[in-house]
Design a protein around this motif. Structure first.
Motif, PDB file in Angstrom:
ATOM      1  N   LYS A 179      32.261  40.274 -29.377  1.00  5.60           N
ATOM      2  CA  LYS A 179      32.059  40.895 -30.734  1.00  5.60           C
ATOM      3  C   LYS A 179      32.315  42.580 -30.590  1.00  5.60           C
ATOM      4  O   LYS A 179      33.301  43.413 -32.128  1.00  5.60           O
ATOM      5  N   ILE A 180      32.431  42.842 -30.078  1.00  2.00           N
ATOM      6  CA  ILE A 180      33.261  44.751 -29.817  1.00  2.00           C
ATOM      7  C   ILE A 180      34.701  43.957 -29.925  1.00  2.00           C
ATOM      8  O   ILE A 180      34.972  45.182 -30.899  1.00  2.00           O
ATOM      9  N   ILE A 181      35.604  43.238 -29.348  1.00  2.00           N
ATOM     10  CA  ILE A 181      36.487  43.645 -28.973  1.00  2.00           C
ATOM     11  C   ILE A 181      37.054  43.224 -30.319  1.00  2.00           C
ATOM     12  O   ILE A 181      38.102  43.486 -30.715  1.00  2.00           O
ATOM     13  N   HIS A 182      36.623  42.144 -31.077  1.00  2.00           N
ATOM     14  CA  HIS A 182      37.561  41.116 -31.981  1.00  2.00           C
ATOM     15  C   HIS A 182      37.047  41.906 -33.679  1.00  2.00           C
ATOM     16  O   HIS A 182      37.098  41.451 -34.032  1.00  2.00           O
ATOM     17  N   GLU A 183      36.006  42.393 -33.969  1.00  4.43           N
ATOM     18  CA  GLU A 183      34.985  42.523 -34.805  1.00  4.43           C
ATOM     19  C   GLU A 183      35.066  44.206 -34.924  1.00  4.43           C
ATOM     20  O   GLU A 183      33.786  44.354 -35.623  1.00  4.43           O
ATOM     21  N   PHE A 188      28.307  42.322 -40.796  1.00  4.80           N
ATOM     22  CA  PHE A 188      29.390  41.673 -41.647  1.00  4.80           C
ATOM     23  C   PHE A 188      28.109  41.421 -42.930  1.00  4.80           C
ATOM     24  O   PHE A 188      27.898  40.962 -43.809  1.00  4.80           O
ATOM     25  N   ASP A 189      26.810  41.512 -42.852  1.00  2.00           N
ATOM     26  CA  ASP A 189      25.655  40.844 -43.358  1.00  2.00           C
ATOM     27  C   ASP A 189      24.564  41.941 -43.961  1.00  2.00           C
ATOM     28  O   ASP A 189      23.367  41.178 -43.294  1.00  2.00           O
ATOM     29  N   VAL A 190      25.394  42.862 -43.701  1.00  2.00           N
ATOM     30  CA  VAL A 190      24.062  44.007 -44.425  1.00  2.00           C
ATOM     31  C   VAL A 190      23.970  44.722 -45.686  1.00  2.00           C
ATOM     32  O   VAL A 190      24.893  43.933 -46.160  1.00  2.00           O
ATOM     33  N   GLU A 191      23.105  44.849 -45.990  1.00  2.00           N
ATOM     34  CA  GLU A 191      23.490  45.385 -47.494  1.00  2.00           C
ATOM     35  C   GLU A 191      24.075  46.910 -47.340  1.00  2.00           C
ATOM     36  O   GLU A 191      23.296  47.553 -46.479  1.00  2.00           O
ATOM     37  N   LYS A 195      23.194  50.472 -42.064  1.00  4.15           N
ATOM     38  CA  LYS A 195      23.877  50.133 -40.622  1.00  4.15           C
ATOM     39  C   LYS A 195      25.063  49.219 -40.492  1.00  4.15           C
ATOM     40  O   LYS A 195      24.494  48.305 -40.582  1.00  4.15           O
ATOM     41  N   LYS A 196      26.391  49.352 -40.639  1.00  2.00           N
ATOM     42  CA  LYS A 196      27.515  48.689 -40.940  1.00  2.00           C
ATOM     43  C   LYS A 196      27.264  47.941 -39.434  1.00  2.00           C
ATOM     44  O   LYS A 196      28.672  47.230 -39.137  1.00  2.00           O
ATOM     45  N   ARG A 197      27.297  48.701 -38.388  1.00  2.00           N
ATOM     46  CA  ARG A 197      27.491  48.135 -36.979  1.00  2.00           C
ATOM     47  C   ARG A 197      26.187  47.469 -36.335  1.00  2.00           C
ATOM     48  O   ARG A 197      25.492  48.468 -36.945  1.00  2.00           O
TER      49      ARG A 197
END
Length: 231
Positions: A179-183, A188-191, A195-197
């Motif tokens: 998740k850290i390396i690729h994203e 992507f599922d937050v309102e 927090k986006k991470r």
């Protein structure tokens, strides 16, 4: 703090892997120390900032990279010795050669098999050329999953129970690493406004980094003991 877990067995086939592990351990230590220093300098008492979390994320990524490199160095440096001494490793090499020479479900054509054979036979040392091809096959992909760990252990014909006993924790650690390396650990599922991470804690990621290095250590130890047993 990450423990010094570098084995001291004087086996030449494990020397490069031990060097890699030593540097991986040092990198993780430096990132953890940087995290603590930043927190201390700003007199922090609450949750870590995004920047601070990036430091500990980097520690996990470097530990995973260290495990990947350790496994590959062990293959490069020991597979030839093991193939000469161990019938199971030799069988794996023969299976690889056979797969290259005939049409298989994985898409290798007879024409490619003929080219492979020609390259082997035309080399000054066919056996060494075969070993080189086998090494490329075993190290060609990134070792960033539990399945790849098992594949490496099986190729080296070492007891893989040290992986099996920790496979659930390893799978979780690899999932976080990926998740850290690729994203970039982005959610992507937050309102809107949330927090986006993913939120990461030092103790959790440091524990997972330690796990990767312990597994790397056990790979080195297992290969070293196996080779030592041939003496």
């Amino acid at each position: 703090m990450v423990k010094d877990i570098i084995p001291q067995t004087p086996i030449k086939e494990t020397t490069r892997a031990k060097t890699v592990l030593r540097h991986a351990k040092a990198s993780v230590k430096h990132f953890c120390e940087a995290f603590d220093t930043v927190r201390k300098n700003r007199k922090a008492s609450g949750p870590p900032t995004a920047g601070e979390q990036d430091l500990i994320r980097a520690a996990l990524v470097f530990s995973a990279a260290g495990l990947d490199s350790v496994a590959k160095e062990l293959i490069r440096e020991s597979i030839s010795t093991l193939a000469e001494k161990d019938s199971a490793v030799q069988a794996g090499l023969e299976k690889f050669a056979l797969r290259q020479l005939r049409e298989e479900p994985d898409g290798i054509s007879r024409n490619e098999g003929s080219k492979f054979l020609a390259k082997i036979l035309a080399s000054t040392s066919p056996y060494n050329r075969l070993i080189e091809s086998y090494i490329i096959y075993l190290t060609g992909s990134s070792l960033q999953s539990v399945d790849e760990l098992f594949k490496t252990a099986n190729a080296l014909c070492i007891d893989n129970s040290f992986i099996g006993k920790r496979k659930d924790k390893l799978r979780e650690a690899f999932e976080i690493r990926n998740k850290i390396i690729h994203e970039l650990d982005v959610r992507f599922d937050v309102e809107s406004g949330q927090k986006k991470r993913n939120s990461r804690q030092k103790a959790d990621l440091e524990e997972r980094a330690q796990l990767f290095m312990e597994i790397a250590n056990q790979f080195i130890d297992a290969v070293g003991k196996k080779i030592e047993g041939y003496a």
